[in-house]
Design an enzyme around this catalytic site. Structure first.
Site, PDB file in Angstrom:
ATOM      1  N   HIS A   1      -0.294   8.097  -1.379  1.00 21.28           N
ATOM      2  CA  HIS A   1      -0.895   9.414  -2.106  1.00 21.28           C
ATOM      3  C   HIS A   1      -0.341  10.580  -1.557  1.00 21.28           C
ATOM      4  O   HIS A   1      -0.674  11.344  -0.587  1.00 21.28           O
ATOM      5  CB  HIS A   1      -1.729   9.627  -3.331  1.00 21.28           C
ATOM      6  CG  HIS A   1      -1.065  10.818  -4.328  1.00 21.28           C
ATOM      7  ND1 HIS A   1      -1.660  11.633  -5.050  1.00 21.28           N
ATOM      8  CD2 HIS A   1      -1.280   9.958  -5.750  1.00 21.28           C
ATOM      9  CE1 HIS A   1      -1.767  11.843  -5.606  1.00 21.28           C
ATOM     10  NE2 HIS A   1      -1.279  10.398  -6.807  1.00 21.28           N
TER      11      HIS A   1
ATOM     12  N   HIS B   1      -2.924   5.013  -0.703  1.00 19.99           N
ATOM     13  CA  HIS B   1      -2.954   5.075  -2.100  1.00 19.99           C
ATOM     14  C   HIS B   1      -3.516   4.020  -2.944  1.00 19.99           C
ATOM     15  O   HIS B   1      -3.927   3.145  -3.648  1.00 19.99           O
ATOM     16  CB  HIS B   1      -2.500   6.247  -2.821  1.00 19.99           C
ATOM     17  CG  HIS B   1      -2.385   5.776  -4.756  1.00 19.99           C
ATOM     18  ND1 HIS B   1      -3.872   6.430  -4.831  1.00 19.99           N
ATOM     19  CD2 HIS B   1      -1.960   6.068  -5.639  1.00 19.99           C
ATOM     20  CE1 HIS B   1      -4.181   6.591  -6.129  1.00 19.99           C
ATOM     21  NE2 HIS B   1      -2.854   6.447  -6.379  1.00 19.99           N
TER      22      HIS B   1
ATOM     23  N   LEU C   1      -0.918   1.041 -14.082  1.00 17.34           N
ATOM     24  CA  LEU C   1      -1.505   0.821 -15.251  1.00 17.34           C
ATOM     25  C   LEU C   1      -0.885  -0.037 -15.957  1.00 17.34           C
ATOM     26  O   LEU C   1      -1.645  -0.828 -17.219  1.00 17.34           O
ATOM     27  CB  LEU C   1      -2.316   1.946 -15.773  1.00 17.34           C
ATOM     28  CG  LEU C   1      -3.711   2.469 -16.447  1.00 17.34           C
ATOM     29  CD1 LEU C   1      -4.669   1.567 -15.972  1.00 17.34           C
ATOM     30  CD2 LEU C   1      -2.968   3.463 -16.984  1.00 17.34           C
TER      31      LEU C   1
ATOM     32  N   ARG D   1       6.499   2.478  -5.379  1.00 20.01           N
ATOM     33  CA  ARG D   1       5.644   2.286  -7.231  1.00 20.01           C
ATOM     34  C   ARG D   1       6.185   3.180  -7.692  1.00 20.01           C
ATOM     35  O   ARG D   1       6.116   4.284  -7.125  1.00 20.01           O
ATOM     36  CB  ARG D   1       4.198   2.336  -7.202  1.00 20.01           C
ATOM     37  CG  ARG D   1       3.631   2.303  -8.443  1.00 20.01           C
ATOM     38  CD  ARG D   1       2.449   1.458  -8.531  1.00 20.01           C
ATOM     39  NE  ARG D   1       1.223   3.019  -7.525  1.00 20.01           N
ATOM     40  CZ  ARG D   1       1.054   3.413  -8.121  1.00 20.01           C
ATOM     41  NH1 ARG D   1       0.352   3.562  -9.866  1.00 20.01           N
ATOM     42  NH2 ARG D   1      -0.011   4.734  -7.226  1.00 20.01           N
TER      43      ARG D   1
ATOM     44  N   ARG E   1       7.019   9.308  -4.584  1.00 23.40           N
ATOM     45  CA  ARG E   1       6.001   9.621  -3.891  1.00 23.40           C
ATOM     46  C   ARG E   1       6.831   9.881  -2.235  1.00 23.40           C
ATOM     47  O   ARG E   1       6.034  10.582  -1.598  1.00 23.40           O
ATOM     48  CB  ARG E   1       4.920   8.691  -4.442  1.00 23.40           C
ATOM     49  CG  ARG E   1       4.083   9.428  -5.549  1.00 23.40           C
ATOM     50  CD  ARG E   1       2.750   8.318  -5.895  1.00 23.40           C
ATOM     51  NE  ARG E   1       2.526   8.901  -7.059  1.00 23.40           N
ATOM     52  CZ  ARG E   1       1.276   7.862  -8.140  1.00 23.40           C
ATOM     53  NH1 ARG E   1       0.854   6.794  -7.337  1.00 23.40           N
ATOM     54  NH2 ARG E   1       0.756   8.444  -8.893  1.00 23.40           N
TER      55      ARG E   1
ATOM     56  N   GLU F   1       6.161  12.535 -15.131  1.00 23.45           N
ATOM     57  CA  GLU F   1       5.750  12.566 -13.221  1.00 23.45           C
ATOM     58  C   GLU F   1       6.335  11.738 -12.492  1.00 23.45           C
ATOM     59  O   GLU F   1       8.430  11.849 -12.912  1.00 23.45           O
ATOM     60  CB  GLU F   1       4.423  11.151 -13.282  1.00 23.45           C
ATOM     61  CG  GLU F   1       3.214  12.112 -14.380  1.00 23.45           C
ATOM     62  CD  GLU F   1       1.861  10.749 -13.901  1.00 23.45           C
ATOM     63  OE1 GLU F   1       2.603   9.586 -13.072  1.00 23.45           O
ATOM     64  OE2 GLU F   1       1.086  10.966 -14.667  1.00 23.45           O
TER      65      GLU F   1
END
Length: 485
Positions: A227, A325, A366, A360, A268, A115
């Site tokens: 996002h 987001h 998570l 982030r 992001r 990612e």
């Protein structure tokens, strides 16, 4: 009505709350879990990203740490990032023991995804882009089976109550008062303060306002991650998030003319801002995500949701644009989830350890739920048992955490969105919602652009503000800058 004493009260049944409750119960503690929503229907349920952990032979916690620091744009609290990157592999193993089944490759080894912002493949998924759903279903089932955990669904906490300066109780909207050694807030974030969001309506920062009313400090509220790829212009799917992992597998972004315009695997904030500026410059309503070369079996819930809306992502490009987001800021905590109020802990998106800095890193959130949920639960059990039940304040009829109006949400998007200015932020200071005003005050005080916080009137990064976090003490209306170690 006062209920019998528990060892721990956990407020919120997302990933952080469920894991904290299970951690405490496995130590023999009695836990009361309070959830406004039925189990497995919280914001974590919709999480499409995975869990970031250094599991591959070619990876290491040190490399994960470096990627986290780079993404955080000079504001990441190094000690928090070290805790996360060192402990995430162990919490992954805990989830396996709890019954969570993660995706495997054709050799039967855990499949690792790539990612944005990660230098190697280190993101594990469960059911492709259904990771949140899979994890929450399993943890919810574990909680139901755990006799030491009492679950109170459909209840909202109206206030946090203190005795002798320590939070030892919560007042619920059914007039019950619950008491414990400690209270762990896992109430989620505040991205639904914005009119365009990937979050469910309840994610408007209620836990932050409850904690502030109890005397807790808040921090870094100006840092809101947008996002890059949320569906736009499709009835019934407005704001539906298309996971970053799809870009990690080769999906590309295109303008209206079909040209690529950004490196899709940047962090992001960079991708979202590139899209935003293109839309402002051209007046176009969307850019287009091309995932036709991506194996649809890897992301079944994304593909099925889009097909239900009349779009086939194996044949068509998907209209997307940024949406609110994730809030990097929240209730100030230490590395064990302790807030500035004794007896009160915060974990997950409602907390601010400084881990995420100004931006982030994908899928670190998570991992954060499990790493810091575990730590907070153990620390909370070390709190002394409260004394004999005392007369607690009557908070009946009090609304310390009101939901935002449509006008507030539209104002947040317009005035505190991907790009902000002093003029717009001063206008937002007059908003009716208390958290909107605090976001405006924090963004107004930070006269620079850094990570997810972009000021059109201060486009450069100020070196003097590196590692300086925006802190708002309880009762204060403005922030000050504090260096965290």
């Amino acid at each position: 009505m006062q209920e019998p004493l528990s060892d721990l009260i956990v407020v919120g049944a997302g990933a952080a709350g469920l894991f904290a409750a299970l951690t405490a119960a496995q130590k023999g503690a009695r836990v009361t879990l309070v959830s406004a929503r039925p189990l497995a229907e919280t914001a974590s349920y919709w999480a499409q990203g995975g869990l970031a952990a250094a599991l591959a032979e070619e990876d290491s916690p040190a490399q994960h740490l470096e990627d986290t620091l780079v993404a955080g744009r000079g504001l990441t609290r190094r000690s928090a990032a070290e805790v996360l990157t060192e402990e995430a592999p162990a919490r992954f193993s805990d989830l396996l023991r709890l019954g969570v089944r993660f995706d495997a490759d054709r050799h039967g080894d855990v499949a690792l995804g790539l990612e944005g912002g990660h230098s190697v493949r280190r993101v594990v998924h469960a059911g492709g882009s259904a990771t949140g759903r899979r994890i929450l279903r399993q943890l919810s089932a574990d909680v139901v089976e755990e006799r030491r955990i009492e679950v109170l669904e459909g209840r909202r906490v109206r206030a946090l109550l203190a005795t002798d300066g320590r939070v030892t109780a919560v007042a619920c909207d059914d007039d019950r008062t619950l008491r414990a050694r400690a209270v762990v807030l896992a109430s989620g974030g505040a991205a639904a303060l914005y009119s365009r969001t990937t979050n469910p309506p309840g994610s408007y920062g209620s836990g932050l306002l409850l904690a502030r009313a109890a005397g807790a400090e808040l921090a870094d509220l100006e840092f809101v991650q947008f996002h890059p790829t949320a569906v736009v212009g499709i009835a019934g799917r407005e704001g539906f998030l298309i996971t970053e992992a799809i870009r990690g597998e080769g999906a590309t972004l295109h303008d209206a003319a079909g040209e690529r315009f950004v490196d899709e695997l940047q962090p992001r904030d960079a991708v979202a801002r590139a899209i935003h500026r293109l839309l402002v410059e051209t007046g176009a309503p969307a850019v287009y995500l091309d995932m036709t070369a991506v194996d649809p079996a890897r992301f079944p819930n994304v593909v099925s949701a889009l097909r239900e809306s009349g779009l086939d992502p194996t044949r068509q490009r998907i209209p997307v644009s940024p949406a609110s987001h994730y809030v990097m800021g929240g209730i100030t905590t230490d590395l064990h989830g302790r807030t500035t109020v004794p007896g009160l802990y915060a974990v997950g998106e409602c907390a601010c350890t400084g881990l995420h800095g100004a931006n982030r890193l994908a899928s670190n959130s998570l991992s954060e739920c499990f790493v810091f949920g575990h730590r907070a639960a153990l620390s909370g059990l070390d709190e002394p048992a409260p004394g004999a039940a005392a007369a607690l304040p009557d908070v009946q009829g009090t609304d310390l955490a009101p939901a935002p109006s449509r006008e507030t949400r539209e104002a947040m998007w317009r005035l505190a969105g991907l790009e902000r200015s002093a003029e717009g932020l001063r206008e937002l200071l007059a908003d009716e919602h208390p958290l909107a005003r605090l976001v405006a005050a924090s963004a107004l005080a930070r006269e620079e652009s850094r990570g997810a916080h972009a000021r059109t009137d201060f486009p450069a990064t100020d070196p003097e503000l590196e590692l300086r976090h925006s802190v708002i003490p309880a009762g204060a209306a403005t922030s000050s800058f504090v260096k965290w170690t």
